[in-house]
Scaffold this motif. Structure first.
Motif, PDB file in Angstrom:
ATOM      1  N   MET A   1       1.042  -0.950  -0.176  1.00  0.00           N
ATOM      2  CA  MET A   1       0.003  -0.139  -0.161  1.00  0.00           C
ATOM      3  C   MET A   1       0.836   1.189  -0.278  1.00  0.00           C
ATOM      4  N   LEU A   2       1.521   1.256   0.664  1.00  0.00           N
ATOM      5  CA  LEU A   2       2.821   2.574   0.819  1.00  0.00           C
ATOM      6  C   LEU A   2       3.713   1.771  -0.587  1.00  0.00           C
ATOM      7  N   ASP A  81      -7.432   5.188   3.189  1.00  0.00           N
ATOM      8  CA  ASP A  81      -6.297   4.958   1.362  1.00  0.00           C
ATOM      9  C   ASP A  81      -4.908   5.010   2.043  1.00  0.00           C
ATOM     10  N   ALA A  82      -4.165   5.236   0.914  1.00  0.00           N
ATOM     11  CA  ALA A  82      -2.268   4.695   0.680  1.00  0.00           C
ATOM     12  C   ALA A  82      -2.974   6.697   1.542  1.00  0.00           C
TER      13      ALA A  82
END
Length: 188
Positions: A1-2, A81-82
């Motif tokens: 995600m990151l 969210d990201a």
């Protein structure tokens, strides 16, 4: 995600038993508390005091509360969210969540609520409620805390009044919702 934010941060996966190095922020998925005893989180907190950020599960608020009780500094919803997560990690790394900011004050209030402090439970009341939530009988509570059975009953009545319940099952439900562990031992 990151991974999409490699220009802003370096993300390293540190599985169980791995060297945690000198991380500025350690992300801990609170789901680990559902399947484990929290020793992995305790290890992360000891290795990185003041730098553990819990990834909270909205449908299981008690897990985030347990993570905060064990030593995570704050939590962020896994539903973020990201970009929101990246912003939260950066803010946390920069100390903005421990600086008296509104986010810091909100987090402190949430920790107090989750752990029963907003209803002014005393340390003794927290211990007794924790043991009740963990499934102990009044006699077990008395023996474990070196109290008389009458003292235990008196503390239980006080807890019920403060948290607004009238039965043991309601107190257990309240305790679970507010992050008290449901089994094992209670550190006092």
């Amino acid at each position: 995600m990151l991974a999409a934010y490699a220009d802003r941060m370096v993300v390293v996966d540190i599985g169980p038993g791995a060297d945690q190095g000198d991380a500025d922020v350690v992300l801990y998925d609170v789901l680990g508390l559902q399947h484990g005893d929290g020793k992995d989180l305790e290890t992360a907190v000891k290795a990185h005091p003041g730098r553990v950020l819990a990834l909270a599960r909205e449908l299981q608020p008690g897990l985030a509360a347990r993570a905060l009780a064990i030593g995570a500094i704050t939590s962020v919803s896994l539903g973020a969210d990201a970009e929101e997560l990246a912003d939260a990690v950066e803010a946390f790394a920069d100390g903005h969540l421990e600086d008296g900011s509104q986010a810091d004050l909100d987090n402190q209030a949430e920790r107090r609520r989750q752990q029963g402090r907003d209803v002014n439970l005393s340390p003794r009341e927290l211990d007794v409620l924790g043991l009740i939530v963990a499934g102990r009988s009044n006699e077990d509570v008395a023996a474990e805390l070196y109290l008389s059975i009458n003292t235990v009953k008196s503390v239980i009545r006080s807890v019920y009044r403060k948290i607004g319940v009238t039965s043991r099952s309601q107190a257990v439900a309240w305790g679970v919702e507010h992050g008290f562990p449901t089994g094992g031992t209670i550190d006092g």
